[in-house]
Motif scaffolding. Structure first.
Motif, short mmCIF file in Angstrom:
data_model
loop_
_atom_site.label_atom_id
_atom_site.label_comp_id
_atom_site.label_asym_id
_atom_site.label_seq_id
_atom_site.Cartn_x
_atom_site.Cartn_y
_atom_site.Cartn_z
N SER A 6 -5.62 0.64 12.55
CA SER A 6 -4.40 1.02 11.93
C SER A 6 -4.49 0.64 10.36
CB SER A 6 -3.41 0.33 12.39
OG SER A 6 -2.03 0.50 11.70
N THR A 33 3.93 5.62 8.74
CA THR A 33 2.92 6.55 9.14
C THR A 33 2.66 6.34 10.72
OG1 THR A 33 0.99 5.22 8.63
CG2 THR A 33 2.03 6.74 6.95
N ARG A 57 -1.48 -3.85 45.55
CA ARG A 57 -1.15 -2.52 46.66
C ARG A 57 -0.02 -1.99 46.20
NH1 ARG A 57 -4.71 -4.35 50.66
NH2 ARG A 57 -6.44 -5.08 49.44
N VAL A 59 -1.82 -3.59 31.62
CA VAL A 59 -2.15 -4.68 32.17
C VAL A 59 -1.08 -4.92 33.54
CG1 VAL A 59 -1.91 -7.34 32.38
CG2 VAL A 59 -2.90 -6.11 30.37
N ALA A 79 -3.08 6.63 2.27
CA ALA A 79 -2.39 6.32 1.00
C ALA A 79 -3.24 6.99 -0.25
CB ALA A 79 -2.36 4.99 0.81
N VAL A 82 -0.52 -2.19 25.97
CA VAL A 82 -1.41 -3.04 26.54
C VAL A 82 -0.74 -3.65 27.64
CG1 VAL A 82 -2.67 -5.24 26.20
CG2 VAL A 82 -2.85 -3.14 24.63
N SER A 112 1.70 4.18 -2.91
CA SER A 112 1.19 5.68 -2.70
C SER A 112 1.51 6.59 -3.60
CB SER A 112 1.50 5.86 -1.30
OG SER A 112 1.42 7.27 -1.18
N MET A 165 1.37 -0.64 20.12
CA MET A 165 0.13 -0.83 20.98
C MET A 165 0.45 -2.09 21.83
SD MET A 165 -2.80 -0.16 21.80
CE MET A 165 -3.44 1.09 20.55
N PRO A 166 1.08 -3.22 21.43
CA PRO A 166 1.44 -4.48 22.36
C PRO A 166 2.13 -3.95 23.63
CG PRO A 166 1.90 -5.03 20.13
CD PRO A 166 1.58 -3.73 20.18
N ILE A 188 -2.51 -2.14 36.04
CA ILE A 188 -3.60 -2.86 36.80
C ILE A 188 -3.24 -4.03 37.82
CG2 ILE A 188 -5.90 -4.00 36.71
CD1 ILE A 188 -6.29 -2.39 34.04
N LEU A 189 -2.29 -4.99 37.42
CA LEU A 189 -1.89 -5.82 38.40
C LEU A 189 -1.21 -5.19 39.56
CD1 LEU A 189 -1.00 -8.75 35.90
CD2 LEU A 189 -2.93 -8.82 37.37
N MET A 245 -6.09 -5.22 20.84
CA MET A 245 -5.29 -5.27 19.69
C MET A 245 -5.91 -5.40 18.41
SD MET A 245 -2.21 -4.85 20.87
CE MET A 245 -1.74 -5.26 19.20
N THR A 290 0.82 -1.27 0.14
CA THR A 290 -0.14 0.02 -0.02
C THR A 290 0.93 1.27 -0.01
OG1 THR A 290 -1.59 -1.09 1.21
CG2 THR A 290 -1.74 1.40 1.31
N SER A 336 -3.45 -3.46 41.87
CA SER A 336 -4.18 -4.76 42.76
C SER A 336 -3.53 -5.26 43.80
CB SER A 336 -4.72 -5.71 41.77
OG SER A 336 -5.85 -5.23 40.72
N LEU A 347 -6.45 3.52 8.75
CA LEU A 347 -5.81 4.88 8.71
C LEU A 347 -4.62 4.76 7.65
CD1 LEU A 347 -5.42 5.85 12.26
CD2 LEU A 347 -6.90 6.80 10.74
N VAL A 348 -4.02 3.54 7.39
CA VAL A 348 -2.82 3.38 6.33
C VAL A 348 -3.57 3.58 4.87
CG1 VAL A 348 -1.30 1.79 5.24
CG2 VAL A 348 -1.41 1.98 7.90
N LEU A 363 0.37 1.08 15.88
CA LEU A 363 -0.06 -0.49 15.71
C LEU A 363 1.30 -1.13 16.59
CD1 LEU A 363 -2.06 -2.53 15.36
CD2 LEU A 363 -1.21 -2.91 13.17
N LEU A 418 -9.67 -8.72 31.89
CA LEU A 418 -8.31 -7.89 31.52
C LEU A 418 -7.69 -8.24 30.28
CD1 LEU A 418 -6.71 -5.54 32.63
CD2 LEU A 418 -5.47 -7.23 34.06
N ALA A 454 -0.03 5.58 11.69
CA ALA A 454 -0.86 4.41 12.31
C ALA A 454 0.22 3.08 12.44
CB ALA A 454 -1.89 4.30 10.91
N GLN A 455 1.01 3.04 11.54
CA GLN A 455 1.89 1.84 11.60
C GLN A 455 2.67 2.05 12.90
OE1 GLN A 455 3.69 2.86 8.03
NE2 GLN A 455 2.56 1.07 6.85
N ARG A 461 -6.78 -10.65 45.67
CA ARG A 461 -6.25 -9.12 45.24
C ARG A 461 -7.17 -8.75 44.03
NH1 ARG A 461 -2.99 -7.21 49.61
NH2 ARG A 461 -1.39 -8.38 49.99
N LEU A 462 -7.07 -9.76 43.15
CA LEU A 462 -7.79 -9.23 41.98
C LEU A 462 -8.41 -10.62 41.39
CD1 LEU A 462 -7.87 -7.36 39.54
CD2 LEU A 462 -6.13 -8.54 38.49
#
Lengths: 87, 221
Positions: B64, A38, A64, A55, B72, A51, A30, A47-48, A58-59, B57, A26, A62, B67-68, A44, B49, A40-41, B40-41
């Protein structure tokens, strides 16, 4: 077993060797000729990690764990708590 | 002499549903103030979660890709393609957010032990969710009439994929909410066993909070 011991470093070296990164079809097609990442890439890709951080937070909350406040903030916080107790 | 046959002691069958752990054996020094320690949780929150992490994801991949493809394209929306109904969808966004408020109010009613209010507010949330889907279905019919289909290039394909996936999630959450509502109407969740209710509420909030992100990315930006 010896073969595995020999092969493992070779596999690791092969995996870590720098390779040539090509843009996706793509981006290559272009009209602007934009072959860079970009947002967006990049979003992404990140993102992991985001996330996993949420997580983990939060853990941790929890279980304390609380972040240590800066001394000035902690002083104000403690004073406010003291005022609340006495009023 | 016959061989000695030793049989294993019978294992208790695991019952379905929530089984509270047994209390520790009491010795001679019972503490009157002893209360069993809560985890605890709890399992519901932990499961949701990780489930919602996978969902985030999944939708991040779809957004994503959208948007790509959008970046383009030389012109977006492409010429001779219908524009998306921003105002009606804005109203629809408010409807969906109101349903989330209703679920939060239902959870407050559950904490207060008010079963009637819990049922009423869950019913209100389910109704608002259904209204959201009906309005969105009406929008889609209009867009198809104007010529925007999945085969209309990247514009139609990404729109129907992204928004359709969210609509499918809302539909699934609505079915879940309806089942939870039926259970609440039969008096469940007031005895402290609220796992299914809390899981449903968390999922509903997730589906609702995801929508403004999609609305801004697809309709407004």
């Amino acid at each position: 077993m010896t073969a595995v011991r020999l092969a493992l470093p070779l596999v690791l070296v092969a995996a870590l060797l720098p390779g040539l990164a090509e843009a996706c079809p793509t981006c290559l097609s272009s009209p602007y000729g934009d072959r860079s990442y970009t947002w967006a890439q990049v979003g992404l890709l990140l993102m992991p990690f985001l996330v996993a951080m949420v997580v983990g937070a939060i853990l941790a909350w929890s279980f304390r764990w609380r972040p240590r406040l800066p001394s000035m903030v902690a002083r104000v916080w403690n004073r406010t708590a003291h005022l609340k107790e006495t009023t | 002499m016959s061989p000695l046959v030793v049989e294993a002691p019978p294992r208790p069958r695991r019952a379905n549903g929530h089984v509270p752990p047994p209390l520790p054996p009491t010795g001679g020094d019972d503490d009157p103030d002893f209360t069993p320690r809560r985890p605890r949780l709890d399992n519901v929150r932990l499961a949701m979660l990780f489930f919602l992490s996978a969902e985030v994801m999944f939708f991040a991949g779809l957004v994503s890709a959208f948007l790509v493809l959008r970046n383009a394209a030389p012109v977006w929306p492409p010429p001779f393609q219908p524009r998306l109904p921003v105002a009606v969808t804005g109203f629809n966004t408010a409807v969906l957010l109101a349903s989330s408020v209703a679920v939060a109010a239902a959870m407050r009613a559950r904490r207060g032990g008010d079963g009637a209010a819990l049922t009423r507010r869950l019913g209100l949330a389910a109704t608002l969710g259904a209204v959201f889907l009906v309005i969105q279905g009406y929008e889609w019919v209009r867009l198809v009439e104007f010529g925007l289909t999945v085969g209309s290039g990247a514009y139609g394909a990404t729109f129907y994929t992204l928004i359709g996936t969210h609509a499918a999630h809302v539909l699934g959450a609505l079915v879940w909410l309806t089942v939870t509502l039926a259970l609440a109407a039969r008096g469940r969740f007031l005895d402290g066993r609220t796992g299914p209710l809390r899981a449903c509420a968390i999922y509903w909030h997730f589906v609702v909070l995801l929508w403004p992100v999609l609305y801004v990315a697809v309709y407004l930006a």
